[in-house]
Design an enzyme around this catalytic site. Structure first.
Site, mmCIF file in Angstrom:
data_model
loop_
_atom_site.group_PDB
_atom_site.id
_atom_site.type_symbol
_atom_site.label_atom_id
_atom_site.label_comp_id
_atom_site.label_asym_id
_atom_site.label_seq_id
_atom_site.Cartn_x
_atom_site.Cartn_y
_atom_site.Cartn_z
ATOM 1 N N PRO A 179 -85.701 7.559 130.749
ATOM 2 C CA PRO A 179 -86.519 8.540 131.238
ATOM 3 C C PRO A 179 -87.315 9.293 130.212
ATOM 4 O O PRO A 179 -87.001 10.398 129.948
ATOM 5 C CB PRO A 179 -85.582 9.354 132.168
ATOM 6 C CG PRO A 179 -84.414 9.228 131.545
ATOM 7 C CD PRO A 179 -84.350 7.916 131.057
ATOM 8 N N CYS A 180 -87.984 8.714 129.207
ATOM 9 C CA CYS A 180 -88.676 9.263 128.261
ATOM 10 C C CYS A 180 -89.860 10.282 128.924
ATOM 11 O O CYS A 180 -90.194 11.294 128.054
ATOM 12 C CB CYS A 180 -89.393 8.493 127.297
ATOM 13 S SG CYS A 180 -90.423 7.220 128.219
#
Length: 160
Positions: free
Chosen positions: A125-126
Site C-alpha cells: 500500500p504505497c
C-alpha cells in the site's frame, strides 16, 4: 516462466495484473479506456484470486490480501516494500516513518524512490504514504487515485 495478464475495471480505472502460475508480480493502473486482457481458460487461479480480491477491496469487503505475490528489487527496496505492508487499512505513514522503521532515518528520499518503484499497487500500500507535512505526494497512478484510495479506505474503516 510464462506470464499472464488480466485486467480489472476498477472505479478509478483499469488495473493490469501480471503474474504466473506461482504468483502475481504486477498490479498497475493503466491509462487504457478498455479492458483488453480478459480471463481465459489458461488464466492461472492466482490471477483470478487477485481479481476477486481486488473486487472485494473496491466494494469495501476486503481489507487484506491473501494471494501469493512476488517482488523484484534491491534488498533496500524489498525492506521498504515489506515495511509498507505493516501500514494497516485506512492508516497512513510518512516516508520518514518508513525510513525509521527500516533503521535508516536519513533514507527518506531513497524510501520515496523505492515507493515509486512498487509494482504491486494497493496490495503493497504505497498509497498510504504521505509527506511529513500531511500533504499527498507522489503516486505512480496519479495523486487523484491516491486521494480516492485513501478516502475509500476511510469510508469502509470499521472505526467510523
Amino acid at each position: 516462466m510464462t506470464k499472464y495478464k488480466v485486467d480489472y475495471n476498477s472505479p478509478i480505472g483499469i488495473i493490469e495484473i501480471i503474474g504466473s502460475d506461482e504468483a502475481v508480480c504486477s498490479i498497475m493502473f493503466s491509462e487504457r479506456q478498455q479492458i483488453i486482457n480478459i480471463p481465459k481458460d489458461s488464466t492461472p487461479k492466482i490471477l483470478l484470486d487477485c481479481l476477486k480480491q481486488l473486487d472485494e477491496y473496491f466494494h469495501g469487503q476486503r481489507f487484506t490480501f491473501t494471494f501469493p505475490y512476488s517482488v523484484e528489487g534491491t534488498n533496500f527496496q524489498k525492506r521498504v516494500w515489506q515495511a509498507l505492508t505493516n501500514i494497516g487499512y485506512a492508516e497512513i505513514g510518512t516516508y520518514k516513518t518508513i525510513a525509521m522503521s527500516i533503521g535508516n532515518e536519513k533514507a527518506i528520499r531513497a524510501v520515496g524512490n523505492a515507493n515509486g518503484k512498487n509494482k504491486l499497487s494497493i496490495v503493497i500500500p504505497c498509497h498510504r504514504i504521505i509527506g511529513s507535512n500531511g500533504t499527498l505526494t507522489g503516486y505512480a497512478g496519479g495523486l487523484w487515485r491516491k486521494e480516492w484510495l485513501l478516502q475509500h479506505e476511510k469510508s469502509f474503516h470499521k472505526g467510523n
